[in-house]
Write a protein that holds these residues in place. Structure first.
Motif, PDB file in Angstrom:
ATOM      1  N   LEU A  30     -20.488  52.758 -19.162  1.00  0.00           N
ATOM      2  CA  LEU A  30     -21.906  53.107 -19.329  1.00  0.00           C
ATOM      3  C   LEU A  30     -22.593  52.167 -20.311  1.00  0.00           C
ATOM      4  O   LEU A  30     -23.733  51.748 -20.080  1.00  0.00           O
ATOM      5  CB  LEU A  30     -22.046  54.560 -19.769  1.00  0.00           C
ATOM      6  N   LEU A  31     -21.914  51.821 -21.396  1.00  0.00           N
ATOM      7  CA  LEU A  31     -22.488  50.903 -22.383  1.00  0.00           C
ATOM      8  C   LEU A  31     -22.711  49.517 -21.782  1.00  0.00           C
ATOM      9  O   LEU A  31     -23.812  48.956 -21.884  1.00  0.00           O
ATOM     10  CB  LEU A  31     -21.567  50.811 -23.611  1.00  0.00           C
ATOM     11  N   PHE A  32     -21.666  48.967 -21.148  1.00  0.00           N
ATOM     12  CA  PHE A  32     -21.803  47.649 -20.518  1.00  0.00           C
ATOM     13  C   PHE A  32     -22.889  47.670 -19.447  1.00  0.00           C
ATOM     14  O   PHE A  32     -23.670  46.725 -19.327  1.00  0.00           O
ATOM     15  CB  PHE A  32     -20.484  47.187 -19.896  1.00  0.00           C
ATOM     16  N   SER A  33     -22.950  48.736 -18.674  1.00  0.00           N
ATOM     17  CA  SER A  33     -23.943  48.849 -17.604  1.00  0.00           C
ATOM     18  C   SER A  33     -25.358  48.838 -18.174  1.00  0.00           C
ATOM     19  O   SER A  33     -26.235  48.133 -17.665  1.00  0.00           O
ATOM     20  CB  SER A  33     -23.722  50.123 -16.796  1.00  0.00           C
ATOM     21  N   ALA A  34     -25.576  49.621 -19.220  1.00  0.00           N
ATOM     22  CA  ALA A  34     -26.916  49.694 -19.817  1.00  0.00           C
ATOM     23  C   ALA A  34     -27.343  48.330 -20.360  1.00  0.00           C
ATOM     24  O   ALA A  34     -28.486  47.898 -20.138  1.00  0.00           O
ATOM     25  CB  ALA A  34     -26.931  50.745 -20.926  1.00  0.00           C
ATOM     26  N   ILE A  35     -26.438  47.655 -21.045  1.00  0.00           N
ATOM     27  CA  ILE A  35     -26.763  46.343 -21.610  1.00  0.00           C
ATOM     28  C   ILE A  35     -27.048  45.334 -20.499  1.00  0.00           C
ATOM     29  O   ILE A  35     -28.045  44.601 -20.549  1.00  0.00           O
ATOM     30  CB  ILE A  35     -25.622  45.854 -22.525  1.00  0.00           C
ATOM     31  N   LEU A  36     -26.193  45.300 -19.482  1.00  0.00           N
ATOM     32  CA  LEU A  36     -26.385  44.346 -18.389  1.00  0.00           C
ATOM     33  C   LEU A  36     -27.670  44.612 -17.613  1.00  0.00           C
ATOM     34  O   LEU A  36     -28.402  43.681 -17.272  1.00  0.00           O
ATOM     35  CB  LEU A  36     -25.174  44.376 -17.447  1.00  0.00           C
ATOM     36  N   ILE A  37     -27.959  45.873 -17.324  1.00  0.00           N
ATOM     37  CA  ILE A  37     -29.191  46.198 -16.594  1.00  0.00           C
ATOM     38  C   ILE A  37     -30.414  45.844 -17.426  1.00  0.00           C
ATOM     39  O   ILE A  37     -31.414  45.352 -16.897  1.00  0.00           O
ATOM     40  CB  ILE A  37     -29.191  47.677 -16.169  1.00  0.00           C
ATOM     41  N   LEU A  38     -30.340  46.061 -18.740  1.00  0.00           N
ATOM     42  CA  LEU A  38     -31.454  45.724 -19.621  1.00  0.00           C
ATOM     43  C   LEU A  38     -31.796  44.232 -19.544  1.00  0.00           C
ATOM     44  O   LEU A  38     -32.956  43.859 -19.459  1.00  0.00           O
ATOM     45  CB  LEU A  38     -31.104  46.119 -21.058  1.00  0.00           C
ATOM     46  N   PHE A  39     -30.751  43.390 -19.511  1.00  0.00           N
ATOM     47  CA  PHE A  39     -30.981  41.954 -19.520  1.00  0.00           C
ATOM     48  C   PHE A  39     -31.109  41.328 -18.127  1.00  0.00           C
ATOM     49  O   PHE A  39     -31.866  40.387 -17.940  1.00  0.00           O
ATOM     50  CB  PHE A  39     -29.868  41.229 -20.292  1.00  0.00           C
ATOM     51  N   PHE A  40     -30.361  41.836 -17.161  1.00  0.00           N
ATOM     52  CA  PHE A  40     -30.301  41.174 -15.858  1.00  0.00           C
ATOM     53  C   PHE A  40     -30.849  41.993 -14.697  1.00  0.00           C
ATOM     54  O   PHE A  40     -30.827  41.528 -13.559  1.00  0.00           O
ATOM     55  CB  PHE A  40     -28.844  40.772 -15.551  1.00  0.00           C
ATOM     56  N   LYS A  41     -31.286  43.209 -14.961  1.00  0.00           N
ATOM     57  CA  LYS A  41     -31.829  44.113 -13.943  1.00  0.00           C
ATOM     58  C   LYS A  41     -30.879  44.240 -12.752  1.00  0.00           C
ATOM     59  O   LYS A  41     -29.709  44.505 -12.933  1.00  0.00           O
ATOM     60  CB  LYS A  41     -33.219  43.666 -13.559  1.00  0.00           C
ATOM     61  N   PHE A  42     -31.363  44.070 -11.532  1.00  0.00           N
ATOM     62  CA  PHE A  42     -30.532  44.284 -10.348  1.00  0.00           C
ATOM     63  C   PHE A  42     -29.399  43.265 -10.220  1.00  0.00           C
ATOM     64  O   PHE A  42     -28.386  43.549  -9.600  1.00  0.00           O
ATOM     65  CB  PHE A  42     -31.377  44.268  -9.069  1.00  0.00           C
ATOM     66  N   ALA A  43     -29.574  42.105 -10.808  1.00  0.00           N
ATOM     67  CA  ALA A  43     -28.517  41.096 -10.750  1.00  0.00           C
ATOM     68  C   ALA A  43     -27.267  41.552 -11.493  1.00  0.00           C
ATOM     69  O   ALA A  43     -26.192  40.994 -11.303  1.00  0.00           O
ATOM     70  CB  ALA A  43     -29.019  39.773 -11.329  1.00  0.00           C
ATOM     71  N   ILE A  64     -21.434  44.915 -12.750  1.00  0.00           N
ATOM     72  CA  ILE A  64     -21.071  46.279 -13.152  1.00  0.00           C
ATOM     73  C   ILE A  64     -19.968  46.829 -12.248  1.00  0.00           C
ATOM     74  O   ILE A  64     -19.025  47.460 -12.729  1.00  0.00           O
ATOM     75  CB  ILE A  64     -22.312  47.195 -13.149  1.00  0.00           C
ATOM     76  N   ILE A  65     -20.068  46.583 -10.953  1.00  0.00           N
ATOM     77  CA  ILE A  65     -19.018  47.044 -10.027  1.00  0.00           C
ATOM     78  C   ILE A  65     -17.695  46.355 -10.366  1.00  0.00           C
ATOM     79  O   ILE A  65     -16.634  47.001 -10.382  1.00  0.00           O
ATOM     80  CB  ILE A  65     -19.412  46.787  -8.560  1.00  0.00           C
ATOM     81  N   PHE A  66     -17.736  45.075 -10.676  1.00  0.00           N
ATOM     82  CA  PHE A  66     -16.523  44.356 -11.080  1.00  0.00           C
ATOM     83  C   PHE A  66     -15.957  44.949 -12.372  1.00  0.00           C
ATOM     84  O   PHE A  66     -14.740  45.150 -12.495  1.00  0.00           O
ATOM     85  CB  PHE A  66     -16.812  42.861 -11.252  1.00  0.00           C
ATOM     86  N   ILE A  67     -16.819  45.237 -13.345  1.00  0.00           N
ATOM     87  CA  ILE A  67     -16.368  45.833 -14.613  1.00  0.00           C
ATOM     88  C   ILE A  67     -15.762  47.209 -14.359  1.00  0.00           C
ATOM     89  O   ILE A  67     -14.748  47.574 -14.962  1.00  0.00           O
ATOM     90  CB  ILE A  67     -17.530  45.901 -15.632  1.00  0.00           C
ATOM     91  N   TYR A  68     -16.370  47.980 -13.458  1.00  0.00           N
ATOM     92  CA  TYR A  68     -15.849  49.303 -13.094  1.00  0.00           C
ATOM     93  C   TYR A  68     -14.417  49.186 -12.567  1.00  0.00           C
ATOM     94  O   TYR A  68     -13.528  49.930 -12.986  1.00  0.00           O
ATOM     95  CB  TYR A  68     -16.772  49.940 -12.051  1.00  0.00           C
ATOM     96  N   ILE A  69     -14.203  48.250 -11.676  1.00  0.00           N
ATOM     97  CA  ILE A  69     -12.858  48.053 -11.111  1.00  0.00           C
ATOM     98  C   ILE A  69     -11.895  47.579 -12.203  1.00  0.00           C
ATOM     99  O   ILE A  69     -10.777  48.094 -12.333  1.00  0.00           O
ATOM    100  CB  ILE A  69     -12.906  47.066  -9.931  1.00  0.00           C
TER     101      ILE A  69
END
Length: 134
Positions: A89-102, A107-112
């Motif tokens: 959740l933390l990585f996802s929030a940070i990545l979405i904040l900076f890169f939006k849909f990209a 995030i899926i790779f990090i999840y796996i």
């Protein structure tokens, strides 16, 4: 169809997923047009026919793989038992904040990756912990 049949008949999938969950796969695929819209330079990679063919094969394999992946269900409030969920959740929030849909493919790779690390550590702890003889 095979993924749905496996999921519906598998009793192991109450706390974890075995194989990539279909919604995660769908979100990843649905993000491609938005990624291309936000980052046009990535279009040559996302729309490459060879890359897409490899992507389809890999995703199909991940959907039915005997790979334990974490569920995002929080069954308790214990931080240590949910550390990988919080990290995701933390990585996802940070990545979405900076890169939006990209950020979605990352995030899926990090999840796996986090799931693999989580279950690898859990298996190592089970193997290395001494067995009590009753």
């Amino acid at each position: 169809m095979l993924r749905l049949a496996k999921f519906n008949n598998d009793t192991r999938q109450s706390d974890i997923f075995i194989g990539l969950p279909t919604p995660a796969n769908a979100i990843l695929i649905a993000s491609f047009p938005m990624v291309i819209d936000q980052r046009p330079a990535l279009a040559q990679y996302v729309l490459n026919p060879y890359g897409l063919a490899i992507f389809v094969i890999v995703m199909c394999a991940l959907l039915v793989a005997e790979l334990p992946l974490m569920s995002l269900k929080f069954k308790n409030k214990d931080f240590n038992k949910n550390i990988y969920r919080y990290l995701l959740l933390l990585f996802s929030a940070i990545l979405i904040l900076f890169f939006k849909f990209a950020a979605i493919p990352v995030i899926i790779f990090i999840y796996i990756a986090l799931s693999i690390v989580q279950f690898k550590i859990a298996n190592n702890n089970l193997i290395s912990s001494p067995k009590k003889v009753g």
